[in-house]
Design a protein around this motif. Structure first.
Motif, PDB file in Angstrom:
ATOM      1  N   VAL A 101       1.100  -0.734  -0.534  1.00 58.50           N
ATOM      2  CA  VAL A 101      -0.318   0.199   0.317  1.00 58.50           C
ATOM      3  C   VAL A 101       0.768   0.912   0.183  1.00 58.50           C
ATOM      4  O   VAL A 101       1.081   1.990  -0.208  1.00 58.50           O
ATOM      5  CB  VAL A 101      -0.819  -0.029   1.270  1.00 58.50           C
ATOM      6  N   VAL A 135       0.851   3.916  -2.804  1.00 61.09           N
ATOM      7  CA  VAL A 135       0.559   6.086  -2.815  1.00 61.09           C
ATOM      8  C   VAL A 135       1.745   6.855  -3.244  1.00 61.09           C
ATOM      9  O   VAL A 135       2.335   7.804  -3.558  1.00 61.09           O
ATOM     10  CB  VAL A 135       1.085   6.121  -0.928  1.00 61.09           C
ATOM     11  N   LEU A 136       2.940   5.648  -2.761  1.00 63.87           N
ATOM     12  CA  LEU A 136       4.131   6.862  -3.218  1.00 63.87           C
ATOM     13  C   LEU A 136       5.979   6.745  -3.743  1.00 63.87           C
ATOM     14  O   LEU A 136       6.700   7.058  -3.238  1.00 63.87           O
ATOM     15  CB  LEU A 136       4.516   7.745  -1.455  1.00 63.87           C
ATOM     16  N   GLY A 191       5.623   2.029   4.732  1.00 58.18           N
ATOM     17  CA  GLY A 191       4.330   0.738   4.593  1.00 58.18           C
ATOM     18  C   GLY A 191       4.363  -0.203   5.560  1.00 58.18           C
ATOM     19  O   GLY A 191       3.455  -0.673   5.892  1.00 58.18           O
ATOM     20  N   GLY A 210       1.440  13.998   1.032  1.00 62.53           N
ATOM     21  CA  GLY A 210       2.055  12.517   0.741  1.00 62.53           C
ATOM     22  C   GLY A 210       2.349  11.583   1.384  1.00 62.53           C
ATOM     23  O   GLY A 210       1.507  10.304   1.291  1.00 62.53           O
ATOM     24  N   TRP A 239      -0.951  10.396   3.192  1.00 58.89           N
ATOM     25  CA  TRP A 239      -1.369   9.548   2.796  1.00 58.89           C
ATOM     26  C   TRP A 239      -1.276   8.411   2.480  1.00 58.89           C
ATOM     27  O   TRP A 239      -2.218   7.099   3.029  1.00 58.89           O
ATOM     28  CB  TRP A 239      -2.155   9.971   1.970  1.00 58.89           C
ATOM     29  N   LEU A 240       0.178   7.895   2.941  1.00 57.18           N
ATOM     30  CA  LEU A 240       1.110   6.558   2.990  1.00 57.18           C
ATOM     31  C   LEU A 240       0.190   6.006   4.224  1.00 57.18           C
ATOM     32  O   LEU A 240      -0.080   5.020   4.791  1.00 57.18           O
ATOM     33  CB  LEU A 240       2.291   6.402   2.746  1.00 57.18           C
ATOM     34  N   TRP A 243      -3.087   4.905   4.482  1.00 60.14           N
ATOM     35  CA  TRP A 243      -3.404   4.145   4.469  1.00 60.14           C
ATOM     36  C   TRP A 243      -3.302   2.564   4.780  1.00 60.14           C
ATOM     37  O   TRP A 243      -3.856   1.808   4.321  1.00 60.14           O
ATOM     38  CB  TRP A 243      -3.241   3.624   2.791  1.00 60.14           C
TER      39      TRP A 243
END
Length: 332
Positions: free
Chosen positions: A13, A17-18, A30, A88, A91-92, A95
């Motif tokens: 994930v 995302v990144l 993550g 950023g 968000w990582l 999620w």
């Protein structure tokens, strides 16, 4: 799910995302985020058994937790990493944190995803360790790690891993429904009246399924493999709830019953009462076995305080169960 699976999921994930911007650092962070919700297991060192069970997969496995802590973790990482985009990183972490309890919601224990609402979401479609979910996912994650940050293959491999794992998770719902249909058919054929039925996969696979059946005075336990050729048989276990006596009014006992969703029996051995949580089945597949995976001694001290003491399981118990499950998985 087990720690390795959550690490792989969180890492994949994070990459999605990144990864294109920070490369393997997205996988690293993550993976770290994917393990954070399970820190609630340390509650067992600071409180009693019942409270620890209630806490497990509670607040740290909720949407609220992810919303509150993702910005904090994102801000901290953005302070010392060369990539400074706070949003950023946030968000990582969001999620990677939220997918952890979503995956756990598919297991028997479930999660309080909507905490503080007292609702434990448990689809019971996958065991906490399932190689068919984890291994392909891990292989494609490793392939991803060895690709350049901007490589199309990197996104391809990670996407395949996420797609395969998600597809397998969806398949488990179909398998659960198919097994449930077989259990219901067997109960109908055998003229067994029941109040409710609860199904779940056996350890490490989604081929062999277990069922708990609630009848008036007993619970029936049965297994069904997709390779079975004979009729399903059920073993009866008396509820013996009356053995609790006045303990049924005790708050800890009430909480324990709520945690096990009412799926429990009481056994009396050498004048001692034991609480058996039926949701996780037996350590022994032999008929009328009383070796439940989660069995607790109900200890009442001189002051009348009630404590639940979990009974230990040995490696020998686990090896014996794995061997029996493998034979049973191949069909009756």
């Amino acid at each position: 799910m087990d720690s390795l699976t959550q690490i792989v999921l969180g890492a994949a994930v994070g990459e999605a995302v990144l990864g294109k911007k920070v490369g393997n650092k997205a996988i690293l962070y993550g993976a770290i985020a994917g393990t954070i919700p399970d820190l609630d297991i340390f509650a067992s060192h600071f409180t009693d058994t019942v409270s620890a069970l209630a806490i497990h997969r509670g607040f740290t496995h909720s949407i609220v937790f992810s919303v509150l802590f993702a910005p904090v973790l994102g801000w901290l990482v953005s302070r010392y990493e060369t990539y400074k985009d706070y949003k950023g990183w946030a968000w990582l972490f969001f999620w990677a944190l939220i997918t952890h309890p979503i995956l756990d919601a598919h297991t028997t224990w479930g999660t309080q995803l909507f905490w503080p609402i007292d609702l434990r979401l448990a689809f019971k479609t996958i065991f906490v360790i399932d190689p068919l979910y984890t291994f392909p996912f891990l292989v494609f994650l490793i392939l991803t790690m060895f690709q350049k940050r901007t490589s199309k293959k990197r996104r391809l491999y990670n996407g395949i891993g996420l797609t395969l794992s998600t597809a397998y998770l969806a398949l488990t719902f179909i398998l659960k429904d198919a097994a449930l249909t077989q259990f219901k058919s067997a109960l109908h054929t055998q003229n067994i009246s029941y109040n409710q039925i609860d199904t779940r996969p056996s350890p490490l696979n989604t081929i062999l399924w277990n069922a708990n059946v609630d009848t008036k005075n007993a619970y029936l336990l049965g297994e069904y493999s997709f390779f079975d050729t004979k009729a399903i048989s059920f073993q009866s276990y008396p509820k013996n709830h009356e053995l609790l006596g006045n303990l049924i009014q005790n708050e800890k006992v009430k909480r324990m019953i709520a945690i096990s969703e009412g799926w429990f029996t009481i056994s009396k051995i050498d004048d001692k009462l034991y609480y058996n949580d039926l949701r996780f089945g037996l350590l022994n597949l032999e008929p009328q076995s009383e070796s439940f995976v989660f069995k607790y001694l109900i200890d009442v001290d001189a002051s009348g305080n009630v404590n639940f003491i979990e009974q230990e399981r040995t490696q020998r118990d686990g090896k014996k169960l794995m061997s029996a499950l493998w034979e049973r998985l191949k069909g009756n």
